[in-house]
Design a protein around this motif. Structure first.
Motif, mmCIF file in Angstrom:
data_model
loop_
_atom_site.group_PDB
_atom_site.id
_atom_site.type_symbol
_atom_site.label_atom_id
_atom_site.label_comp_id
_atom_site.label_asym_id
_atom_site.label_seq_id
_atom_site.Cartn_x
_atom_site.Cartn_y
_atom_site.Cartn_z
ATOM 1 N N MET A 1 0.831 -1.195 0.000
ATOM 2 C CA MET A 1 0.000 0.000 0.000
ATOM 3 C C MET A 1 0.872 1.255 0.000
ATOM 4 O O MET A 1 0.615 2.180 -0.735
ATOM 5 N N LYS A 2 1.906 1.281 0.835
ATOM 6 C CA LYS A 2 2.789 2.429 0.944
ATOM 7 C C LYS A 2 3.530 2.664 -0.379
ATOM 8 O O LYS A 2 3.682 3.786 -0.823
ATOM 9 N N THR A 3 3.948 1.582 -1.021
ATOM 10 C CA THR A 3 4.664 1.681 -2.288
ATOM 11 C C THR A 3 3.768 2.259 -3.364
ATOM 12 O O THR A 3 4.208 3.088 -4.168
ATOM 13 N N ASN A 4 2.520 1.871 -3.382
ATOM 14 C CA ASN A 4 1.559 2.384 -4.357
ATOM 15 C C ASN A 4 1.345 3.885 -4.168
ATOM 16 O O ASN A 4 1.275 4.636 -5.134
ATOM 17 N N GLU A 5 1.255 4.329 -2.906
ATOM 18 C CA GLU A 5 1.095 5.766 -2.620
ATOM 19 C C GLU A 5 2.335 6.536 -3.039
ATOM 20 O O GLU A 5 2.240 7.626 -3.596
ATOM 21 N N ASN A 6 3.528 5.965 -2.777
ATOM 22 C CA ASN A 6 4.773 6.625 -3.184
ATOM 23 C C ASN A 6 4.855 6.744 -4.697
ATOM 24 O O ASN A 6 5.318 7.743 -5.221
ATOM 25 N N LYS A 7 4.412 5.707 -5.406
ATOM 26 C CA LYS A 7 4.426 5.744 -6.869
ATOM 27 C C LYS A 7 3.489 6.831 -7.375
ATOM 28 O O LYS A 7 3.834 7.575 -8.299
ATOM 29 N N LYS A 8 2.313 6.959 -6.748
ATOM 30 C CA LYS A 8 1.371 8.006 -7.148
ATOM 31 C C LYS A 8 1.996 9.387 -6.942
ATOM 32 O O LYS A 8 1.882 10.273 -7.791
#
Length: 123
Positions: A1-8
């Protein structure tokens, strides 16, 4: 989840960098919270006339009551400070020293020519 937010966030930042957004203000190096905006002038005369126009607006604001100013600007005296701050920043003070040097050189050349003319006239 954190990685997805960082990518966004990373994608959003990349999109902003590639876009034409946020191009007006540039951070000043070594001074947090201070930004500058480029104003381009073709000549020093254009710069001086722009400063003159800003000062004329300021004078108009000072000389006229709020009722005599444009009804499109609410409380024009409030905006006077920012206009004067811009005018001060645009004044080419360092170039004025160069103008003083050029003026001194002009006077020296003029005196030299007058001295030569006086010597020629006396001969």
């Amino acid at each position: 989840m954190k990685t997805n937010e960082n990518k966004k966030v990373d994608d959003f930042i990349k999109e902003l960098k590639d876009s034409s957004f946020f191009r007006t203000l540039t951070p000043q190096k070594n001074r947090d919270g201070i930004y500058y905006a480029d104003i381009k002038f073709a000549r020093y005369t254009h710069l001086i006339y722009a400063v003159q126009d800003l000062l004329k607006i300021a004078l108009h604001t000072l000389e006229n009551s709020g009722l005599e100013n444009s009804s499109q600007i609410e409380d024009p005296t409030f905006h006077l400070t920012s206009i004067l701050e811009i005018a001060v920043q645009l004044l080419p003070c360092s170039e004025a020293e160069g103008l003083d040097s050029l003026h001194e050189l002009y006077l020296e050349i003029l005196n030299d020519q007058e001295s030569k003319n006086d010597k020629t006239d006396n001969v």
